[in-house]
Design a protein around this motif. Structure first.
Motif, PDB file in Angstrom:
ATOM      1  N   MET A   1       0.962  -1.127  -0.083  1.00 19.54           N
ATOM      2  CA  MET A   1       0.004  -0.206   0.124  1.00 19.54           C
ATOM      3  C   MET A   1       0.856   1.287   0.046  1.00 19.54           C
ATOM      4  SD  MET A   1      -3.038   1.297  -0.404  1.00 19.54           S
ATOM      5  CE  MET A   1      -4.125  -0.062   0.009  1.00 19.54           C
ATOM      6  N   LEU A   2       2.128   1.232   0.780  1.00 14.00           N
ATOM      7  CA  LEU A   2       2.842   2.326   0.829  1.00 14.00           C
ATOM      8  C   LEU A   2       3.530   2.792  -0.798  1.00 14.00           C
ATOM      9  CD1 LEU A   2       4.807   2.174   4.138  1.00 14.00           C
ATOM     10  CD2 LEU A   2       3.107   3.898   3.670  1.00 14.00           C
ATOM     11  N   SER A   3       3.732   1.508  -1.251  1.00 11.09           N
ATOM     12  CA  SER A   3       4.225   1.750  -2.505  1.00 11.09           C
ATOM     13  C   SER A   3       3.291   2.432  -3.543  1.00 11.09           C
ATOM     14  CB  SER A   3       5.051   0.507  -3.289  1.00 11.09           C
ATOM     15  OG  SER A   3       4.093  -0.424  -3.136  1.00 11.09           O
ATOM     16  N   LEU A   4       2.209   2.027  -3.602  1.00 14.90           N
ATOM     17  CA  LEU A   4       1.049   2.275  -4.294  1.00 14.90           C
ATOM     18  C   LEU A   4       0.798   3.737  -4.060  1.00 14.90           C
ATOM     19  CD1 LEU A   4      -1.098   1.804  -6.301  1.00 14.90           C
ATOM     20  CD2 LEU A   4      -2.609   0.822  -4.953  1.00 14.90           C
ATOM     21  N   SER A   5       0.707   4.087  -2.791  1.00 20.32           N
ATOM     22  CA  SER A   5       0.394   5.503  -2.419  1.00 20.32           C
ATOM     23  C   SER A   5       1.699   6.387  -2.964  1.00 20.32           C
ATOM     24  CB  SER A   5       0.445   5.587  -1.002  1.00 20.32           C
ATOM     25  OG  SER A   5      -0.925   4.886  -0.502  1.00 20.32           O
ATOM     26  N   LEU A   6       2.916   5.828  -2.836  1.00 27.51           N
ATOM     27  CA  LEU A   6       4.076   6.600  -3.564  1.00 27.51           C
ATOM     28  C   LEU A   6       3.717   6.948  -4.749  1.00 27.51           C
ATOM     29  CD1 LEU A   6       6.810   8.012  -3.359  1.00 27.51           C
ATOM     30  CD2 LEU A   6       7.791   5.804  -3.392  1.00 27.51           C
ATOM     31  N   ILE A   7       3.420   5.925  -5.531  1.00 26.72           N
ATOM     32  CA  ILE A   7       3.464   6.402  -7.080  1.00 26.72           C
ATOM     33  C   ILE A   7       2.348   7.101  -7.458  1.00 26.72           C
ATOM     34  CG2 ILE A   7       2.860   5.125  -9.485  1.00 26.72           C
ATOM     35  CD1 ILE A   7       4.191   2.570  -8.157  1.00 26.72           C
ATOM     36  N   ILE A   8       1.129   7.114  -6.649  1.00 30.72           N
ATOM     37  CA  ILE A   8      -0.138   7.742  -6.952  1.00 30.72           C
ATOM     38  C   ILE A   8      -0.062   9.346  -6.580  1.00 30.72           C
ATOM     39  CG2 ILE A   8      -2.360   8.274  -6.367  1.00 30.72           C
ATOM     40  CD1 ILE A   8      -2.718   5.402  -5.926  1.00 30.72           C
ATOM     41  N   GLY A   9       0.727   9.262  -5.295  1.00 29.13           N
ATOM     42  CA  GLY A   9       1.209  10.980  -4.944  1.00 29.13           C
ATOM     43  C   GLY A   9       2.162  11.472  -5.764  1.00 29.13           C
ATOM     44  N   TRP A  10       3.197  10.750  -6.231  1.00 35.44           N
ATOM     45  CA  TRP A  10       4.294  11.594  -7.212  1.00 35.44           C
ATOM     46  C   TRP A  10       3.881  11.758  -8.402  1.00 35.44           C
ATOM     47  CZ3 TRP A  10       6.445   8.746 -11.694  1.00 35.44           C
ATOM     48  CH2 TRP A  10       7.384   9.629 -12.250  1.00 35.44           C
ATOM     49  N   LEU A  11       2.660  10.990  -8.954  1.00 36.89           N
ATOM     50  CA  LEU A  11       1.886  11.405 -10.164  1.00 36.89           C
ATOM     51  C   LEU A  11       1.192  12.715 -10.125  1.00 36.89           C
ATOM     52  CD1 LEU A  11       0.952   7.777 -11.555  1.00 36.89           C
ATOM     53  CD2 LEU A  11       2.817   9.425 -12.448  1.00 36.89           C
ATOM     54  N   MET A  12       0.573  12.526  -8.812  1.00 37.37           N
ATOM     55  CA  MET A  12      -0.422  13.830  -8.565  1.00 37.37           C
ATOM     56  C   MET A  12       0.651  15.147  -8.693  1.00 37.37           C
ATOM     57  SD  MET A  12      -2.970  12.261  -5.960  1.00 37.37           S
ATOM     58  CE  MET A  12      -3.718  14.125  -5.577  1.00 37.37           C
ATOM     59  N   ASP A  13       1.810  14.973  -8.070  1.00 38.41           N
ATOM     60  CA  ASP A  13       2.754  16.219  -8.066  1.00 38.41           C
ATOM     61  C   ASP A  13       3.105  16.517  -9.535  1.00 38.41           C
ATOM     62  OD1 ASP A  13       4.485  18.083  -6.592  1.00 38.41           O
ATOM     63  OD2 ASP A  13       5.943  16.630  -7.728  1.00 38.41           O
ATOM     64  N   LEU A  14       3.396  15.339 -10.144  1.00 39.11           N
ATOM     65  CA  LEU A  14       4.040  15.585 -11.496  1.00 39.11           C
ATOM     66  C   LEU A  14       2.952  16.315 -12.236  1.00 39.11           C
ATOM     67  CD1 LEU A  14       6.593  14.564 -12.976  1.00 39.11           C
ATOM     68  CD2 LEU A  14       5.122  12.652 -13.801  1.00 39.11           C
TER      69      LEU A  14
ATOM     70  N   TRP B   1      -3.228   3.893   3.365  1.00 40.65           N
ATOM     71  CA  TRP B   1      -3.999   4.110   2.159  1.00 40.65           C
ATOM     72  C   TRP B   1      -4.090   5.504   1.663  1.00 40.65           C
ATOM     73  CZ3 TRP B   1      -8.793   6.503   1.904  1.00 40.65           C
ATOM     74  CH2 TRP B   1      -9.334   6.582   3.180  1.00 40.65           C
ATOM     75  N   LEU B   2      -4.067   6.333   2.770  1.00 41.17           N
ATOM     76  CA  LEU B   2      -3.909   7.945   2.590  1.00 41.17           C
ATOM     77  C   LEU B   2      -2.430   8.539   2.227  1.00 41.17           C
ATOM     78  CD1 LEU B   2      -6.588   9.101   5.121  1.00 41.17           C
ATOM     79  CD2 LEU B   2      -6.676   9.197   2.516  1.00 41.17           C
ATOM     80  N   GLY B   3      -1.601   7.634   2.341  1.00 40.55           N
ATOM     81  CA  GLY B   3      -0.231   8.227   2.098  1.00 40.55           C
ATOM     82  C   GLY B   3       0.007   8.877   0.820  1.00 40.55           C
ATOM     83  N   PHE B   4      -0.692   8.623  -0.332  1.00 40.84           N
ATOM     84  CA  PHE B   4      -0.600   9.592  -1.493  1.00 40.84           C
ATOM     85  C   PHE B   4      -0.859  11.007  -1.191  1.00 40.84           C
ATOM     86  CE2 PHE B   4      -5.435   8.686  -1.375  1.00 40.84           C
ATOM     87  CZ  PHE B   4      -5.721   9.775  -1.942  1.00 40.84           C
ATOM     88  N   ILE B   5      -1.812  11.135  -0.380  1.00 33.90           N
ATOM     89  CA  ILE B   5      -1.743  12.751   0.087  1.00 33.90           C
ATOM     90  C   ILE B   5      -0.847  13.236   0.632  1.00 33.90           C
ATOM     91  CG2 ILE B   5      -3.458  14.125   1.509  1.00 33.90           C
ATOM     92  CD1 ILE B   5      -5.591  12.291   1.059  1.00 33.90           C
ATOM     93  N   VAL B   6      -0.200  12.455   1.726  1.00 37.60           N
ATOM     94  CA  VAL B   6       1.076  13.092   2.289  1.00 37.60           C
ATOM     95  C   VAL B   6       2.261  13.216   1.224  1.00 37.60           C
ATOM     96  CG1 VAL B   6       2.824  12.741   3.786  1.00 37.60           C
ATOM     97  CG2 VAL B   6       0.430  12.016   4.421  1.00 37.60           C
ATOM     98  N   VAL B   7       2.301  12.177   0.390  1.00 39.15           N
ATOM     99  CA  VAL B   7       3.554  12.103  -0.596  1.00 39.15           C
ATOM    100  C   VAL B   7       3.138  13.515  -1.686  1.00 39.15           C
ATOM    101  CG1 VAL B   7       4.253  11.076  -2.733  1.00 39.15           C
ATOM    102  CG2 VAL B   7       3.805   9.891  -0.609  1.00 39.15           C
ATOM    103  N   PHE B   8       1.818  13.528  -1.930  1.00 38.18           N
ATOM    104  CA  PHE B   8       1.418  14.816  -2.878  1.00 38.18           C
ATOM    105  C   PHE B   8       2.030  15.980  -2.459  1.00 38.18           C
ATOM    106  CE2 PHE B   8      -2.085  17.565  -4.382  1.00 38.18           C
ATOM    107  CZ  PHE B   8      -1.455  17.910  -5.300  1.00 38.18           C
ATOM    108  N   PHE B   9       1.669  16.230  -0.963  1.00 34.95           N
ATOM    109  CA  PHE B   9       1.998  17.557  -0.489  1.00 34.95           C
ATOM    110  C   PHE B   9       3.398  17.723  -0.162  1.00 34.95           C
ATOM    111  CE2 PHE B   9      -2.854  17.755   0.621  1.00 34.95           C
ATOM    112  CZ  PHE B   9      -2.885  19.121   0.113  1.00 34.95           C
ATOM    113  N   CYS B  10       4.130  16.695   0.138  1.00 41.51           N
ATOM    114  CA  CYS B  10       5.423  16.472   0.892  1.00 41.51           C
ATOM    115  C   CYS B  10       6.432  16.815  -0.554  1.00 41.51           C
ATOM    116  CB  CYS B  10       5.807  15.648   1.526  1.00 41.51           C
ATOM    117  SG  CYS B  10       4.926  15.776   3.283  1.00 41.51           S
ATOM    118  N   LEU B  11       6.234  16.459  -1.773  1.00 42.42           N
ATOM    119  CA  LEU B  11       7.102  16.544  -2.724  1.00 42.42           C
ATOM    120  C   LEU B  11       6.990  18.180  -3.585  1.00 42.42           C
ATOM    121  CD1 LEU B  11       6.854  13.225  -4.560  1.00 42.42           C
ATOM    122  CD2 LEU B  11       8.609  13.862  -2.964  1.00 42.42           C
ATOM    123  N   ALA B  12       7.935  18.563  -3.921  1.00 44.08           N
ATOM    124  CA  ALA B  12       8.062  19.900  -4.673  1.00 44.08           C
ATOM    125  C   ALA B  12       8.780  19.723  -5.785  1.00 44.08           C
ATOM    126  CB  ALA B  12       8.725  20.756  -3.553  1.00 44.08           C
ATOM    127  N   GLY B  13       8.657  18.616  -6.598  1.00 43.25           N
ATOM    128  CA  GLY B  13       9.696  18.637  -7.523  1.00 43.25           C
ATOM    129  C   GLY B  13       8.935  19.492  -8.850  1.00 43.25           C
TER     130      GLY B  13
END
Length: 294
Positions: free
Chosen positions: A1-14, A71-83
């Motif tokens: 779940m953490l890996s999936l959240s990472l991918i979703i959150g990163w794509l959202m930042d992208l 399963w909410l990790g994607f939101i954290v990833v989205f907000f914490c990435l600044a690329g």
């Protein structure tokens, strides 16, 4: 779940970058730090009070992270990435300075802490690319590193550490004592990510001989970490970073990184952005792989 959240959150930042219309947790972090600093950065025992504030705020956000489900990790990833936002800002600096020097100075002031009022056009472009390299580490690689290692609490704790350093981790009269512990924590938290960032940048460039260049110049920076990604980009572009800068009215003479003092151009910005993106993709792949096997 953490890996999936990472991918979703990163794509959202992208796709979206920082959501300007939504409340941002890093803004909340900044308000918490500012509240404590204004009330405690005075009188005696400033070092001790600064250390208590730093540790307390880091533990607080880590504790909050522990109650956030994976399963909410994607939101954290989205907000914490600044690329994506970082790249947009750097691109805008080059566009602005090509229109006028004053516009370039105003635009670069959005992403650097130094005084920009007297910068030349070359210094504006240099400041933007230095920030691009340094914040690839702080804003992308390091958050991914700590997410892969410690999950959501690790990523949130790192972002608080980095925000503390960016707000009070200066060697000025006002922050020298109160922010010194926060700055040291940031040094430790970024030790591996900064060197990993430089390695990923070199790999992305395909110029493996630059590892020697990074080893030569990376340690010359005033920061124990920032010099490594900056050295990687200076080597890739065959240019020179560093030199004297003003922060809060005080001059800091940073050592030079690289030797070729040549004019920087829009083409250099495009190369730098391409390298940043490639390094980011490599780090996402490494993080996902680590999460899947650990």
């Amino acid at each position: 779940m953490l890996s999936l959240s990472l991918i979703i959150g990163w794509l959202m930042d992208l796709v979206f970058g920082d959501p300007s219309g939504l409340p941002h947790p890093i803004v909340a972090f900044g308000k918490m730090i500012s509240f404590c600093e204004h009330r405690l950065n005075n009188g005696k025992h400033r070092k001790m009070k600064g250390a208590v504030v730093a540790v307390g705020l880091i533990l607080l956000v880590a504790a909050i992270g522990m109650i956030i489900p994976d399963w909410l990790g994607f939101i954290v990833v989205f907000f914490c990435l600044a690329g994506t936002t970082l790249i947009r800002e750097v691109r805008q600096v080059f566009i602005a300075v090509d229109r006028s020097l004053d516009e370039g100075r105003t635009q670069v002031a959005r992403i650097v802490g130094r005084d920009t009022s007297e910068l030349s056009a070359q210094e504006v472009r240099t400041a933007a690319l230095e920030t691009l390299a340094e914040n690839l580490s702080d804003g992308v690689i390091a958050p991914l590193f700590w997410y892969a290692l410690l999950g959501i609490p690790g990523m949130l704790a790192y972002k608080m550490i980095n925000t503390l350093d960016s707000m009070i981790g200066y060697r000025t009269e006002r922050y020298r004592d109160f922010g010194c512990f926060a700055a040291r924590i940031d040094d430790v938290a970024n030790y591996i990510p900064a060197r990993l960032t430089a390695a990923l940048m070199v790999i992305a460039s395909g110029k493996m001989s630059l590892f020697g260049f990074v080893c030569k110049y990376g340690s010359r920076h005033a920061s124990p970490n920032s010099g490594y990604p900056e050295a990687a980009l200076a080597g890739i572009l065959n240019c020179r970073f560093g030199g004297p800068h003003y922060y809060f009215g005080e001059i800091f003479d940073k050592p030079y990184i690289g030797e070729n003092e040549r004019p920087l151009t829009t083409a250099d910005m495009k190369v730098s952005i391409r390298i940043n993106r490639m390094a980011e993709v490599l780090m996402v792949a490494l993080s996902v792989a680590f999460l899947l096997i650990k």
